[in-house]
Scaffold this motif. Structure first.
Motif, short mmCIF file in Angstrom:
data_model
loop_
_atom_site.label_atom_id
_atom_site.label_comp_id
_atom_site.label_asym_id
_atom_site.label_seq_id
_atom_site.Cartn_x
_atom_site.Cartn_y
_atom_site.Cartn_z
N UNK A 182 -7.92 14.83 -132.20
CA UNK A 182 -8.61 14.25 -131.04
C UNK A 182 -9.96 14.94 -130.85
N UNK A 183 -11.07 14.18 -130.86
CA UNK A 183 -12.41 14.81 -130.75
C UNK A 183 -12.69 15.30 -129.34
N UNK A 184 -13.37 16.44 -129.26
CA UNK A 184 -13.71 17.01 -127.96
C UNK A 184 -15.20 16.89 -127.66
N UNK A 185 -15.98 16.47 -128.63
CA UNK A 185 -17.43 16.36 -128.41
C UNK A 185 -17.99 15.22 -129.24
N UNK A 186 -19.14 14.73 -128.80
CA UNK A 186 -19.84 13.69 -129.54
C UNK A 186 -21.29 14.10 -129.66
N UNK A 187 -21.81 14.09 -130.88
CA UNK A 187 -23.16 14.58 -131.11
C UNK A 187 -23.79 13.82 -132.25
N UNK A 188 -25.08 13.48 -132.14
CA UNK A 188 -25.73 12.75 -133.23
C UNK A 188 -25.81 13.55 -134.52
N UNK A 189 -25.69 14.87 -134.43
CA UNK A 189 -25.74 15.71 -135.62
C UNK A 189 -24.32 15.96 -136.10
N UNK A 190 -24.03 15.63 -137.36
CA UNK A 190 -22.68 15.72 -137.89
C UNK A 190 -22.10 17.13 -137.76
N UNK B 150 1.38 12.15 -126.44
CA UNK B 150 1.76 13.28 -127.29
C UNK B 150 2.99 14.02 -126.73
N UNK B 151 3.71 14.63 -127.62
CA UNK B 151 4.83 15.50 -127.24
C UNK B 151 4.32 16.92 -126.98
N UNK B 152 3.29 17.28 -127.72
CA UNK B 152 2.71 18.63 -127.64
C UNK B 152 1.23 18.53 -127.97
N UNK B 153 0.42 19.37 -127.30
CA UNK B 153 -1.02 19.45 -127.59
C UNK B 153 -1.36 20.88 -127.95
N UNK B 154 -2.04 21.07 -129.08
CA UNK B 154 -2.54 22.39 -129.48
C UNK B 154 -4.06 22.30 -129.46
N UNK B 155 -4.69 23.11 -128.62
CA UNK B 155 -6.12 22.96 -128.39
C UNK B 155 -6.85 24.30 -128.41
N UNK B 156 -8.04 24.29 -128.99
CA UNK B 156 -8.93 25.44 -128.92
C UNK B 156 -9.82 25.36 -127.68
N UNK B 157 -10.43 24.19 -127.34
CA UNK B 157 -11.14 24.08 -126.06
C UNK B 157 -10.16 24.05 -124.89
N UNK B 158 -10.65 24.36 -123.71
CA UNK B 158 -9.79 24.44 -122.52
C UNK B 158 -9.46 23.08 -121.91
N UNK B 159 -10.45 22.20 -121.82
CA UNK B 159 -10.24 20.95 -121.07
C UNK B 159 -9.16 20.03 -121.64
N UNK B 160 -9.00 19.92 -122.96
CA UNK B 160 -7.87 19.11 -123.44
C UNK B 160 -6.52 19.61 -122.92
N UNK B 161 -6.41 20.93 -122.70
CA UNK B 161 -5.17 21.47 -122.11
C UNK B 161 -5.02 21.00 -120.67
#
Length: 444
Positions: free
Chosen positions: A286-294, A335-346
């Protein structure tokens, strides 16, 4: 009533900022129907190419986009210079207000639009991108930009409120002094923080004064999910895997690109998830950001990861398109479980009753999980000394524990029973806050 919201974003560059900004705007419109909102998007992040307009006006919300970082800094200096002398010479202030508003009326793309909106505002809300008012995690460039904008807002002389956010810590004496000068300004009427650490730190920074500091939940928690914003093809796919165990996986694209150890850690965890119960598990990237630069575009990075895993016969790793945050919350809800590095998806996961495992360097993640009694699902690390093996083993341990159906059931039930009560309580709190904001805007 006109409300000016600074350091915020409705565009989808960062899903966390998008979520809390949308939720803040919705709450204001809901409880103060006649309010007119102006959002000043500052160029801390590169914009998506589709945002080619300077101003967008829709549903009483006007968004002013800034593209050039250099031009933006020049604006800040010029605005601060004009406002400083306007505080001394009242006639100059009246002249500025009349002249600037006349210029803006003639040309809505004028460089003076933000200043005109500031001068005409009844109230200012400073979001600070949720967590950028610190020199600890993001370096001095971002901090000084945010500090400069905050200092400018103080010069306007209008009541200022800081919506729920993380403030501090400050690792340098210069950072602490700048923060104290800004936060002790008499125009700041209320500061809302989203976890206990920020509240204790802020009270200490302000020499024990807690008069204007309160703790409040992150506003992204209150934003409702919406499946209708997804493409029909992708929604059909999500429905087709409903009988599988869906695991949401969210990387931090900035660290994934910049740090080799971090990148290898993320891929190693993902490989473990893909190989564990391969026929039953489906991992959604699941993407957490959108940016014109790949380099920093979450969707593009996820697609590359998906291709790599498919080459190695792991077809259960699927990259999801980037959608508005309401649609991503709807995906996380499946989802049954979410594993996230950023905070907001949690935060999104908790608000939908889904168990999160958070791998983070920031106190904000731990503090937010503590609020829900889920601090044992937090895995912390220091960016300067990343112990990848330790983090990997911690993730495996927590994942294995959550395979216990009884434990998972208890956690899910505890979340679902408290979420409704917490959302109701927070909305009641915001009804009171919005009533207070309305009265505050009328005071001279």
């Amino acid at each position: 009533m006109k409300i000016f919201i600074a350091n915020a974003a409705l565009h989808p560059c960062n899903k966390g900022v998008e979520g809390l900004t949308k939720s803040l705007a919705q709450l204001i419109i809901q409880y103060i129907p006649k309010a007119r909102i102006v959002i000043w998007h500052t160029p801390l992040e590169k914009m998506s190419p589709r945002f080619k307009y300077i101003c967008l006006v829709e549903n009483n919300i006007k968004v002013i986009y800034e593209y050039s970082y250099i031009k933006f800094l020049i604006k800040i200096v010029v605005y601060a210079f004009l406002l400083f002398f306007a505080r001394i010479y009242k006639r100059l202030r009246l002249f500025l207000k009349d002249y600037i508003c006349k210029s803006v009326h003639e040309c809505n793309t004028s460089l003076l639009v933000p200043l005109c909106e500031l001068l005409n505002a009844d109230l200012i809300l400073n979001v600070n991108y949720g967590d950028v008012f610190t020199d600890y995690y993001y370096g001095f460039t971002r901090f000084f930009t945010i500090a400069a904008i905050s200092f400018l807002l103080n010069l306007v002389g209008k009541p200022i409120v800081y919506p729920p956010q993380s403030l501090g810590p400050f690792r340098t004496l210069v950072g602490r002094i700048i923060a104290q000068i800004i936060l002790k300004n008499k125009n700041i009427k209320l500061i809302m923080v989203r976890e206990a650490y920020s509240k204790h730190y802020l009270v200490s920074l302000l020499n024990g004064s807690s008069k204007n500091v309160i703790e409040s939940l992150d506003l992204a928690f209150l934003l409702e999910s919406n499946e209708s914003l997804m493409e029909l093809k992708e929604l059909d796919f999500i429905n087709s895997i409903a009988d599988k165990t869906i695991i949401g996986f969210i990387i931090d694209p900035y660290r994934f690109i910049r740090n080799d150890s971090f990148r290898l850690l993320a891929l190693k965890i993902l490989l473990f998830l893909a190989m564990n119960k391969k026929s039953e598990n489906v991992i959604l990237l699941i993407p957490h950001s959108e940016n014109p630069f790949i380099a920093y575009d979450g969707e593009s990075i996820n697609k590359l990861i998906e291709k790599v895993f498919k080459i190695h016969k792991h077809d259960n790793v699927i990259a999801i398109k980037s959608y508005p945050v309401e649609a991503l919350k709807a995906i996380i809800k499946r989802c049954k479980l979410v594993i996230s590095f950023p905070t907001h998806p949690a935060i999104f996961a908790i608000s939908e009753g889904v168990i999160p495992i958070v791998i983070s360097y920031s106190h904000k993640a731990k503090g937010i999980l503590q609020f829900f009694g889920l601090e044992h699902l937090y895995i912390g690390y220091e960016p300067s000394c990343l112990n990848a093996e330790k983090i990997y083993n911690s993730v495996k341990k927590l994942y294995t524990q959550l395979q216990d159906e009884n434990l998972a059931y208890l956690l899910e039930n505890r979340l679902k029973t408290c979420i409704f009560k917490i959302k109701k309580k927070e909305k009641e709190k915001w009804f009171t806050i919005c009533s207070w904001l309305f009265k505050l805007s009328k005071t001279k």
